[in-house]
Design an enzyme around this catalytic site. Structure first.
Site, PDB file in Angstrom:
ATOM      1  N   HIS A  14       0.907 -13.628  -5.653  1.00 18.07           N
ATOM      2  CA  HIS A  14      -0.430 -14.184  -5.901  1.00 18.07           C
ATOM      3  C   HIS A  14      -0.644 -15.343  -4.930  1.00 18.07           C
ATOM      4  O   HIS A  14      -0.615 -16.512  -5.321  1.00 18.07           O
ATOM      5  CB  HIS A  14      -0.554 -14.706  -7.331  1.00 18.07           C
TER       6      HIS A  14
HETATM    7  C1  FAD Z   1       5.080  -6.743  -8.982  1.00 16.41           C
HETATM    8  C2  FAD Z   1       3.649  -7.180  -8.856  1.00 16.41           C
HETATM    9  C3  FAD Z   1       2.854  -7.243  -9.974  1.00 16.41           C
HETATM   10  C4  FAD Z   1       1.518  -7.649  -9.872  1.00 16.41           C
HETATM   11  N1  FAD Z   1       0.744  -7.660 -10.996  1.00 16.41           N
HETATM   12  C5  FAD Z   1      -0.536  -8.085 -10.918  1.00 16.41           C
HETATM   13  C6  FAD Z   1      -1.358  -8.105 -12.085  1.00 16.41           C
HETATM   14  O1  FAD Z   1      -0.938  -7.744 -13.186  1.00 16.41           O
HETATM   15  N2  FAD Z   1      -2.641  -8.536 -11.948  1.00 16.41           N
HETATM   16  C7  FAD Z   1      -3.135  -8.958 -10.758  1.00 16.41           C
HETATM   17  O2  FAD Z   1      -4.299  -9.360 -10.715  1.00 16.41           O
HETATM   18  N3  FAD Z   1      -2.384  -8.912  -9.636  1.00 16.41           N
HETATM   19  C8  FAD Z   1      -1.103  -8.485  -9.688  1.00 16.41           C
HETATM   20  N4  FAD Z   1      -0.348  -8.438  -8.545  1.00 16.41           N
HETATM   21  C9  FAD Z   1      -0.985  -8.783  -7.261  1.00 16.41           C
HETATM   22  C10 FAD Z   1      -1.728  -7.567  -6.729  1.00 16.41           C
HETATM   23  O3  FAD Z   1      -0.840  -6.532  -6.527  1.00 16.41           O
HETATM   24  C11 FAD Z   1      -2.466  -7.931  -5.433  1.00 16.41           C
HETATM   25  O4  FAD Z   1      -3.407  -8.960  -5.701  1.00 16.41           O
HETATM   26  C12 FAD Z   1      -3.261  -6.761  -4.873  1.00 16.41           C
HETATM   27  O5  FAD Z   1      -2.461  -5.630  -4.798  1.00 16.41           O
HETATM   28  C13 FAD Z   1      -3.800  -7.136  -3.497  1.00 16.41           C
HETATM   29  O6  FAD Z   1      -4.477  -6.022  -2.937  1.00 16.41           O
HETATM   30  P1  FAD Z   1      -4.704  -5.947  -1.369  1.00 16.41           P
HETATM   31  O7  FAD Z   1      -5.272  -4.617  -1.086  1.00 16.41           O
HETATM   32  O8  FAD Z   1      -5.424  -7.131  -0.910  1.00 16.41           O
HETATM   33  O9  FAD Z   1      -3.230  -6.063  -0.724  1.00 16.41           O
HETATM   34  P2  FAD Z   1      -2.005  -5.057  -0.797  1.00 16.41           P
HETATM   35  O10 FAD Z   1      -1.973  -4.314  -2.065  1.00 16.41           O
HETATM   36  O11 FAD Z   1      -0.807  -5.888  -0.444  1.00 16.41           O
HETATM   37  O12 FAD Z   1      -2.301  -4.017   0.361  1.00 16.41           O
HETATM   38  C14 FAD Z   1      -2.186  -4.377   1.715  1.00 16.41           C
HETATM   39  C15 FAD Z   1      -1.648  -3.183   2.472  1.00 16.41           C
HETATM   40  O13 FAD Z   1      -1.686  -3.490   3.852  1.00 16.41           O
HETATM   41  C16 FAD Z   1      -0.526  -3.006   4.467  1.00 16.41           C
HETATM   42  N5  FAD Z   1      -0.284  -3.794   5.690  1.00 16.41           N
HETATM   43  C17 FAD Z   1       0.047  -5.094   5.778  1.00 16.41           C
HETATM   44  N6  FAD Z   1       0.192  -5.450   7.073  1.00 16.41           N
HETATM   45  C18 FAD Z   1      -0.068  -4.357   7.810  1.00 16.41           C
HETATM   46  C19 FAD Z   1      -0.069  -4.095   9.201  1.00 16.41           C
HETATM   47  N7  FAD Z   1       0.204  -5.046  10.092  1.00 16.41           N
HETATM   48  N8  FAD Z   1      -0.374  -2.842   9.623  1.00 16.41           N
HETATM   49  C20 FAD Z   1      -0.672  -1.847   8.734  1.00 16.41           C
HETATM   50  N9  FAD Z   1      -0.660  -2.047   7.386  1.00 16.41           N
HETATM   51  C21 FAD Z   1      -0.370  -3.288   6.937  1.00 16.41           C
HETATM   52  C22 FAD Z   1       0.551  -3.200   3.424  1.00 16.41           C
HETATM   53  O14 FAD Z   1       1.655  -2.346   3.661  1.00 16.41           O
HETATM   54  C23 FAD Z   1      -0.206  -2.871   2.137  1.00 16.41           C
HETATM   55  O15 FAD Z   1      -0.082  -1.530   1.788  1.00 16.41           O
HETATM   56  C24 FAD Z   1       0.989  -8.033  -8.614  1.00 16.41           C
HETATM   57  C25 FAD Z   1       1.800  -7.970  -7.471  1.00 16.41           C
HETATM   58  C26 FAD Z   1       3.115  -7.554  -7.575  1.00 16.41           C
HETATM   59  C27 FAD Z   1       3.933  -7.504  -6.327  1.00 16.41           C
END
Ligand code: FAD
Ligand code: SF4
Length: 577
Positions: A503
């Site tokens: 987070h």
């Molecule tokens: C164990 C765990 C439990 C969680 N539980 C909660 C919860 O209960 N409630 C909540 O609100 N939040 C929770 N979170 C946080 C939540 O998962 C994130 O806020 C959310 O997934 C963010 O979404 P996003 O798409 O911004 O990023 P991400 O889900 O991190 O997606 C980003 C993607 O970009 C890819 N990427 C990164 N850099 C590059 C690059 N240079 N080239 C190509 N691809 C790249 C990554 O591989 C990833 O797949 C939790 C997180 C974890 C780890």
């Protein structure tokens, strides 16, 4: 020499919630969209039978490979930062199709109106002097009411199962699904909280209380409370994640192509326009250029900030002068605090559960507390979460128990099903000295500088944490625990690599002034109109509850802006202040 691919309308870095929402919305509109994901492909079927605690909880099987790319951390500008090399001290982030949204727990909150206007509302209520020197509170350039329809949209996509919080401002619609079942633990918490005249309610959850079809026609199954939820993919298709929702929707249009093992290293651009991205196929080492009319960074806080810095887009933040914006306002939940309770006369069935099966209350949140009498700003939300005990990881014994031997065995057996905790998340507010830049010493596997985090705690961080533990102890006492233990926060408690969590936010923050923010309220870069930076990187402050509901809302708003941008042939979508 990089191979140049055919030009597309939109290229998106990342396939998590942020990238997936944008992919679905733009491909539904008929745009040709390519997604680039550094991790491997994965599907719901891959999780069947994968209830392997050693692989996923202990060895962090779904997290990014820190030997290839990591981040470095330090407390102050005068120190050398060191790389995080183990997911067990701190699991930085997910990778693979769906990102962290696949192995998240599913707690899906909205943030408070205060959060979006933290500076203005603090000044209005308490005066400018209440903001400590060095705290860089800033408004987002959008209000809660303006963002509300996008929250609603995300909750409907994810099928959130929830119960109305009696203390929250009005919603435009009900949760799409009723709350999850209660448990002995949630009932006891609610009873104790009611006795203390608080206002408990069931945690909003993206684990489904019943089978549900979302507005895009995607079916999410009913949760079976299997306990292997956060850190795991759901083999029942019962946790809303990008794979079973938005990525599936995007793929059905025929306009979305997701390329895995595609590690994006730069945003390509001329003076004021992005022209595409450069990426490496991590399986072959081949380099590719993907040209596009519109470029979207949705790689989460760390990757978004790092790619902007590596690509020399926007002015890097300078902590000494306060100038520049890229890397500014690093915030998050730095450390999860808690209170444990051990019971002699009560037993609970703790081996059933779901990631976001819980109960909480908002009585200590920023809008309920009177900060005139308090030595901190903002608030917290104590909660019990019955995520399900797992055989290796859960062995709660009171703190004075030896860590081996006869007494350890005796107490381990006795306290099985007799202990649980109240979890507390405290939002760390932004400070001038907490920021991100490129590390001058350490590189990733292809030789590019790693992202460096500089962060230290202030009295504000320690004071709110102490207060939250004390209040949570009172609730635990009311629940009747015989032994109560809480996190110890001393004057020496300090940010370190273990307190950094998934987070984390900031780095490309949202605002209404290009001098102090990187993106406008459509997540569009002020300095480069066809580059959108989507996700928690745009949060200029952090809240007490989980971030992904807000990531989803901001992503829906960004997608709307992108469609407008493409239809109207460009332009900055929001007037500069
Ligand atoms: C164990 C765990 C439990 C969680 N539980 C909660 C919860 O209960 N409630 C909540 O609100 N939040 C929770 N979170 C946080 C939540 O998962 C994130 O806020 C959310 O997934 C963010 O979404 P996003 O798409 O911004 O990023 P991400 O889900 O991190 O997606 C980003 C993607 O970009 C890819 N990427 C990164 N850099 C590059 C690059 N240079 N080239 C190509 N691809 C790249 C990554 O591989 C990833 O797949 C939790 C997180 C974890 C780890
Ligand atoms: S607890 Fe429910 S949502 Fe979580 S993995 Fe198990 S079945 Fe899926």
């Amino acid at each position: 020499m990089a191979t140049e691919m055919d030009k597309v309308d939109v290229v998106i870095v990342g396939s998590g919630w942020a990238g997936g929402i944008v992919a679905a919305e733009l491909s539904k509109e008929g745009y040709r969209v390519v997604g680039l994901e550094r991790g491997k492909d994965q599907k719901m079927e891959d999780f069947i039978g994968a209830k392997d605690e050693l692989r996923y909880s202990s060895r962090h099987g779904m997290f990014q490979d820190l030997t290839k790319e990591t981040i470095t951390t330090r407390n102050t500008e005068n120190e050398d930062a060191l790389p995080i090399r183990s997911n067990s001290t701190n699991s930085i982030n997910g990778t693979d199709t769906g990102g962290s949204g696949v192995h998240w727990d599913g707690a899906t909150y909205r943030w408070w109106p205060y959060d979006f206007e933290a500076y203005s509302k603090t000044v209005e209520q308490y005066g400018e002097d209440k903001i400590p020197e060095g705290m860089t509170l800033q408004d987002w350039g959008i209000t809660y009411n303006e963002l509300e329809p996008y929250y609603d949209k995300f909750e409907k996509t994810a099928g959130v199962s929830g119960e109305e919080d009696p203390l929250r401002p009005g919603r435009s619609d009900e949760y799409p699904n009723p709350p999850m079942r209660g448990s002995q633990v949630t009932s006891l918490f609610k009873q104790a909280a009611n006795e203390l005249n608080y206002h408990p309610y069931h945690m909003p959850s993206a684990n489904m209380s019943q089978q549900y079809e979302n507005p895009d026609g995607e079916t999410i199954n009913a949760c079976v409370y299997c306990s292997f939820c956060g850190m795991y993919g759901c083999d029942f298709g019962a946790k809303a994640d990008p794979i079973v929702t938005v990525l599936s929707t995007a793929q059905k249009t025929g306009n979305y192509e997701l390329r895995n093992n595609a590690y994006v290293t730069r945003v390509l651009h001329n003076e004021d326009k992005a022209t595409g991205v450069l990426y490496v196929d991590t399986q072959t080492g081949e380099e590719y250029e993907q040209p596009a009319d519109l470029v979207v960074l949705a790689g989460f806080t760390f990757a978004n900030t790092r790619l902007l810095l590596l690509s020399e887009i926007g002015e890097p933040y300078n902590p000494d002068t306060g100038d520049g914006v890229i890397g500014k306002n690093l915030t998050g939940h730095f450390g999860f605090y808690g209170v444990s309770g051990f019971f002699n006369d009560k037993k609970f069935n703790l081996y059933a559960g779901a990631g976001a099966l819980g109960a909480t209350l908002s009585d200590f949140t920023v809008e309920q507390l009177d900060h005139n009498e308090l030595d901190f700003l903002h608030g917290f939300e104590p909660r019990v979460v019955q995520s399900g005990s797992t055989p290796i990881g859960s062995n709660g014994v009171p703190g004075d128990t030896p860590t081996w031997g006869e007494e350890f065995k005796e107490k381990s057996l006795y306290y099985t099903n007799r202990n649980f905790g109240i979890n507390i998340q405290v939002g760390n507010l932004p400070w001038a000295h907490n920021y991100m830049d490129l590390d001058p010493n350490y590189t990733d596997f292809i030789g590019d500088p790693l992202l460096r985090i500089t962060c230290s705690f202030s009295d504000q961080d320690r004071n709110i944490a102490r207060y939250s533990v004390e209040k949570s102890k009172e609730i635990m006492e009311q629940m009747g625990a015989d032994i109560i233990e809480g996190s110890e926060i001393t004057d020496e408690t300090e940010f370190n690599e273990t307190t950094l969590t998934s987070h984390t936010a900031g780095g490309a923050i949202m605002g209404d002034d290009p001098q102090t923010s990187a993106v406008n309220n459509y997540s569009q870069m002020w300095d480069m109109e066809n580059l959108f930076v989507v996700g928690a990187s745009s949060f200029s402050t952090f809240s007490s509850s989980n971030p992904t509901g807000t990531v989803g809302a901001v992503a829906y708003r960004a997608a709307e802006g992108m469609i407008k941008f493409l239809k109207e042939d460009g332009g900055i979508l929001v007037e500069k202040n």
